[in-house]
Motif scaffolding. Structure first.
Motif, PDB file in Angstrom:
ATOM      1  N   HIS A 147      -6.108   0.993  -1.640  1.00 54.82           N
ATOM      2  CA  HIS A 147      -5.859   1.034  -3.082  1.00 54.82           C
ATOM      3  C   HIS A 147      -6.245   2.421  -3.598  1.00 54.82           C
ATOM      4  CE1 HIS A 147      -5.824   0.373  -7.281  1.00 54.82           C
ATOM      5  NE2 HIS A 147      -7.126   0.404  -7.409  1.00 54.82           N
ATOM      6  N   HIS A 189      -7.424   4.064  -6.453  1.00 55.15           N
ATOM      7  CA  HIS A 189      -8.085   3.636  -7.695  1.00 55.15           C
ATOM      8  C   HIS A 189      -7.808   4.588  -8.858  1.00 55.15           C
ATOM      9  CE1 HIS A 189     -11.556   1.692  -9.908  1.00 55.15           C
ATOM     10  NE2 HIS A 189     -11.243   2.747 -10.647  1.00 55.15           N
ATOM     11  N   GLY A 190      -7.124   4.060  -9.881  1.00 57.41           N
ATOM     12  CA  GLY A 190      -6.888   4.804 -11.117  1.00 57.41           C
ATOM     13  C   GLY A 190      -5.576   5.553 -11.172  1.00 57.41           C
ATOM     14  N   HIS A 219     -12.156  -3.370 -14.678  1.00 61.82           N
ATOM     15  CA  HIS A 219     -11.199  -2.375 -14.169  1.00 61.82           C
ATOM     16  C   HIS A 219      -9.807  -2.964 -14.181  1.00 61.82           C
ATOM     17  CE1 HIS A 219      -9.125   0.533 -11.726  1.00 61.82           C
ATOM     18  NE2 HIS A 219      -9.031  -0.256 -10.679  1.00 61.82           N
ATOM     19  N   HIS A 272      -5.672  -1.829 -13.036  1.00 61.26           N
ATOM     20  CA  HIS A 272      -4.851  -0.854 -12.327  1.00 61.26           C
ATOM     21  C   HIS A 272      -3.766  -0.315 -13.253  1.00 61.26           C
ATOM     22  CE1 HIS A 272      -5.787  -2.516  -8.031  1.00 61.26           C
ATOM     23  NE2 HIS A 272      -6.841  -2.581  -8.807  1.00 61.26           N
TER      24      HIS A 272
HETATM   25 CU    CU Z   1      -8.232   0.180  -8.983  1.00 59.59          CU
END
Ligand code: CU
Ligand code: C2O
Ligand code: CU
Length: 449
Positions: free
Chosen positions: A79, A81-82, A378, A380
């Motif tokens: 993944h 992230h961000g 969080h 995505h």
């Molecule tokens: Cu993420």
């Protein structure tokens, strides 16, 4: 474990494309060994044999083609992230790569995406373990027109949390780890405990700091120095903000400028100050103060200081939302005497869709933490803008200043409101980034149609 060794640079990933605008590389997740303690070998899980994993450092507009080879004995994914990339390339728990299999992740970084990110496994049921055993790496996207003067050198500070038992092995999660999130007994920066970072008097350094721990809340403060806070998850702020301390929750990133304005030979410590995240059970109470790294001034004569621009970039504030979503983090007594953490009354099911959004529509999300403990929320698909924070007693305040975030800590009883647009269609997830909570139950599926 030795402390005070020089800060290591992260190992750059090998680009086999022959051209800088295309990153072609392989990341293989596999069991490996390392010596955290010299002469003592510890079994880890790692990308390309190293922890932290290889550094990915690219420019807006670049294309990434990374072949992920899963040589673990469990399902995995990578993944990013961000990063604002298509859900199909985002390494979701709904798209696992079985043991022995591989997958090509492909995406192009759009303009405006320059920031400090990271990558880590995100399979259903195994993310927490694969991360705490060593699978995680840093991912930088650069702005071709970087507003920070070139004289301000960069340093990467990738913080992980290692738990070693008396045999120098990495143990399984305890019941307390599962309940409160896992905390280790060695906080590492680029793989070393409390390393030494040198600085020349008069110079400034831009530190990109990633909290890649499963659960540590890092209330960072540098003795005798101000931290000039210049950016967070989604990149630079409009203007620099001087701070005495900055809280960096799990999965959050910050960028700060540190100026060596003291005499040659000065030594300072970056501490994670005590923080009470309202844990349950016998380990409740604030964390201990931990030295993260030691800043050592060289004996060189001071050079003139390079000032920062007063405006680093414009950030356009989102307007009035046309759609709304509501999320509750909840806790319920579990059979083993612990707690089960829920999202809108349910445990995670990768085959269900919990919330749906229309693409390219400005939404306001309201997230309430009724689940005790601090939980870092969080989502995505890029960055949101916090609109307000409401305390348990009803007092509501706006954020201190405008930032772009993909992870935001919600304290017990708080409600946060944020605005976000989802331009890419597909299935997506949102969750608590205490990885033990994400791994077990505390995640929802969000479909963008
Ligand atoms: Cu993420
Ligand atoms: Cu860093 Cu869904 O995760
Ligand atoms: Cu949580």
């Amino acid at each position: 474990m030795p402390t005070g060794l020089d800060l290591l640079n992260l190992t750059p990933i090998q680009n086999t494309s022959g051209t800088p605008r295309l990153l072609k590389a392989t990341l293989t997740a596999a069991p490996a060994r390392t010596e955290f303690i010299p002469g003592v070998s510890t079994d880890i899980l790692a990308y390309n044999g190293i922890t932290p994993g290889p550094l990915i450092d690219i420019v807006e507009g670049d294309t990434v083609q990374i072949l992920f080879v899963n040589n673990l004995s469990q399902e995995s994914t990578i993944h990013w992230h961000g990063l604002p990339i298509p859900p199909s390339q985002d390494g979701l728990p709904m798209d696992p790569v079985p043991p022995g299999a591989s997958k090509l992740y492909q995406f192009t970084l759009p303009p405006g995406s320059a920031a400090t990110y990271w990558y880590h496994p995100h399979p259903h049921l195994f993310s927490a373990e694969q991360v705490f055993r060593g699978c995680a790496g840093m991912f930088i996207v650069r702005d071709p027109k970087n507003p920070i003067p070139a004289a301000i050198e960069e340093r990467n500070i990738f913080i992980t949390d290692l738990k070693l038992d008396s045999n120098s092995a990495i143990p399984q999660d305890s019941d307390d780890d599962v309940l409160n999130g896992r905390e280790g007994n060695h906080l590492l920066v680029n793989g070393r405990e409390n390393p030494k970072l040198s600085i020349r008097p008069g110079t400034s350094q831009r530190w990109r700091i990633v909290n890649a721990t499963n659960t540590r809340y890092l209330r960072l403060s540098l003795t005798g120095h101000v931290l000039t806070w210049i950016g967070t998850d989604g990149g630079l702020f409009r203007t620099p903000v001087p701070k005495g301390e900055i809280l960096v929750a799990p999965a959050e990133r910050i960028e700060v400028v540190v100026t060596a304005n003291q005499p040659p030979g000065t030594v300072a410590t970056l501490f994670a100050l005590p923080y009470d995240r309202k844990k349950f059970g016998p380990t409740a109470g604030p964390s201990a103060q931990i030295p993260v790294l030691t800043l050592a001034y060289t004996q060189d004569a001071a050079v003139p200081t390079t000032p920062l621009p007063s405006v680093m970039r414009p950030i356009v504030k989102f307007g009035t939302p046309v759609d709304r979503k509501q999320v509750f983090f909840q806790a319920q007594a579990a059979a083993n005497g612990g707690l089960t953490f829920l999202v809108n009354g349910k445990v995670f099911d990768p085959t269900r869709v919990d919330l749906r959004s229309f693409a390219n529509t400005l939404e306001e999300w309201e997230v309430t933490n009724l689940a005790g403990l601090d939980h870092p929320f969080h989502i995505h698909q890029g960055q949101f803008q916090i609109v307000s924070i409401t305390e348990g007693n009803g007092k509501t305040s706006p954020p201190e200043f405008l930032t772009l975030k993909d992870t935001f800590v919600i304290r017990a009883g708080q409600t946060i409101r944020f605005r976000m647009i989802f331009p890419r269609r597909g299935k997506n997830v949102f969750h608590c980034h205490i990885l033990e909570h994400e791994t077990t139950t505390m995640m929802g599926v969000h479909e963008i149609i």
